[in-house]
Design a protein around this motif. Structure first.
Motif: not given
Length: 571
Positions: A73, A76, A95-96, A99-100, A103, A141-142, A146
């Motif tokens: 993470g 990233l 970064t979100p 990831t959005t 995801a 969160n990854l 994801i």
């Protein structure tokens, strides 16, 4: 676009609008939306600086040690500045968005793999975001966003149609999950093993099981080796800082009744009407899956859900046998499967309704999604730490200025001495090394308690030779004085009582939490070392060796002061 289904076009339009909203929100941030004392975002910002300037094998906190937290993470974070040239802190904030997008692909594919149609894929995607909302940039969160949904999606494919391709892809994302966060990796792995064990009991064919899964698990293991291999080689996984036994709620309160109450709140959420409806929908999907036990994927979902409840209770076995456990809350892995149960109910009701009610039903589902998503956006904008990140108070500005100075004038392996919370913040803004740092975030494989005792003797001791010896032991170059050092106590284990007494450090014996972040954490018998405002004096020998090189004020009062240590100036 003409070749895409209307469901795929709807998904793309939704993600596009969602990303625009995220870009707007993130553009308002002036720094990371979290605390610099003890905040995960600042911790991982410091980790990323370390990896950017050093290597992914190095410990972000302690010089000469190996990285103890999976780094996927954090890389990233680093990728964005590398591609765009923006600052690392801005990269963390934005970064979100990446990831959005990833995801959204993951949950679309998870829904497509499970339901085998675009309707299921779209509902899975939309309800995931309606329940999840805008994510934080924290690297863990990854996993649930994801890697685990991709891992399970390809595994579902392999369950229905065994193939080498699906084994390879599932194994790839299993391995990547292990490089995101070990607790979430276990939360994904253990329910999967339960499913395989139940299937083995039913089929009684271990050869078939090995044939179907040897490649998947082998790939996952090989991918994990760049991180876990060096740890085994150097430390043999000897955990000297039992972090999981020290932070989080008291383990004695997390038994079977705790697990059952979590399930009850999931299915019977009475906080408001729409959460109550969603809970009942998830429960209905669970029951429908049991009734459709002959459907291989529905049976798998039920077993995964049960496994997600059982896994956090592992401490009931591992605690008496091994004296070790992983934080049960980190292993709670029912959310993703509960989402699939919700979609199962929606699809079932839509199929059973007569034609004249189907349109009204879809309108109701759309309104529910709009209400849920609006609430998630409101929760994000009203979050105290998001609002904190949108402001730049004098305290934070000074810390950021200090971090900039340190990055420009020292190298990544420079060692700093400070209060454990102060060193946490210093590392968060600069990525530099510490003598000791908040133990509930520190390296699992290093004797952090010894570092605490040594660091406190350096700060408050009165033995000249001991001070000199410890400065050389830890190669300390800088000494940071900030508000925490002057006003807040620190905790040392009882076994270091004579060591502190010998060096003139004042303390009181009491029972206290080792995790300052959780009021429900277990208490231990410890030594509480008093700050200068309550009795201890800063080490005079350390002061004689130190020269102030830069400071930052708030008004006329000194806030942060950094001192350069010259161990040879032994006057």
């Amino acid at each position: 676009m003409k070749q895409l289904s209307w469901q795929a076009k709807t998904a793309i339009l939704f993600v596009f609008v969602f990303v625009l909203l995220e870009f707007y929100f993130f553009s308002q941030l002036k720094h990371l939306p979290g605390p610099y004392y003890g905040g995960d975002l600042y911790a991982h910002h410091g980790f990323a600086i370390n990896y950017l300037e050093n290597s992914f094998w190095t410990c972000p906190y302690f010089k000469g040690e190996l990285a103890f937290y999976p780094w996927l993470g954090n890389y990233l974070f680093i990728l964005i500045p590398f591609l765009t040239g923006i600052s690392l802190m801005k990269a963390v904030n934005f970064t979100p968005i990446i990831t959005t997008i990833l995801a959204s692909i993951a949950y679309w594919y998870l829904g497509k793999s499970f339901f085998k149609n675009n309707n299921g894929a779209l509902l899975t995607l939309l309800f995931y975001w309606a329940l999840r909302g805008i994510p934080q940039a924290a690297p863990n969160n990854l996993a649930w966003m994801i890697t685990i949904p991709f891992w399970y999606a390809f595994w579902f494919k392999h369950t229905e149609n065994p193939s080498i391709k699906y084994q390879i892809l599932a194994g790839l994302f299993m391995g990547l999950t292990s490089l995101v966060q070990i607790a979430f990796f276990l939360a994904g792995l253990m329910p999967m093993l339960l499913v395989l064990f139940v299937n083995l009991l039913r089929e009684k064919n271990i050869i078939k099981l090995i044939k179907n899964y040897w490649l998947l698990f082998s790939i996952g293991f090989i991918i994990s080796l760049p991180f876990y291999g060096p740890l085994f080689y150097k430390y043999s996984y000897s955990v000297k800082n039992p972090l999981f036994q020290r932070n989080g709620p008291d383990i004695d309160t997390l038994g079977i009744s705790w697990a059952l109450s979590n399930v009850s709140r999931m299915f019977f959420n009475t906080s408001n009407w729409y959460n109550f409806i969603l809970g009942l929908a998830s429960l209905s999907g669970f029951i429908l899956s049991i009734l459709n036990w002959k459907n291989k994927l529905y049976k798998t979902a039920v077993l995964l859900f049960i496994g997600g409840i059982i896994t956090p209770l592992h401490h009931l076995i591992t605690r008496p046998l091994l004296g070790r456990w992983v934080l049960p809350g980190h292993l709670w892995g029912t959310g993703m499967i509960a989402l699939l149960f919700t979609v199962i109910t929606i699809i079932f009701l839509h199929q059973k309704l007569s034609t004249k009610y189907k349109k009204l039903f879809l309108i109701g589902i759309t309104l529910l999604l709009v209400i849920l998503f609006q609430n998630r956006l409101s929760e994000y904008s009203n979050d105290r730490w998001v609002q904190f990140g949108e402001q730049l108070d004098a305290n934070t500005q000074n810390w950021l200025l200090l971090g900039d100075w340190v990055k420009e004038n020292t190298n990544v392996n420079t060692v700093f001495l400070a209060h454990d919370e102060g060193c946490f913040a210093m590392n968060g803004v600069s990525g530099r090394k510490c003598v000791f740092v908040r133990r509930t975030h520190a390296n699992y494989f290093v004797d952090v308690d010894e570092r605490y005792a040594d660091g406190i003797v350096l700060l408050f001791g009165n033995e000249k030779d001991q001070t000199q010896e410890l400065l050389e032991k830890y190669e300390v170059e800088y000494f940071l004085v900030e508000p925490m050092l002057l006003t807040q106590p620190m905790i040392v284990l009882l076994e270091y009582k004579e060591y502190l007494q010998k060096n003139g450090v004042k303390f009181i014996e009491t029972s206290e939490r080792l995790d300052p972040a959780d009021a429900a954490a277990r208490k231990f018998d410890v030594l509480v070392v008093l700050p200068p405002t309550q009795g201890n004096q800063l080490n005079q020998h350390l002061s004689n060796l130190s020269k102030e090189i830069i400071s930052y004020n708030i008004g006329n009062q000194k806030h942060l002061a950094l001192y350069k240590i010259n161990p040879q100036n032994n006057t």
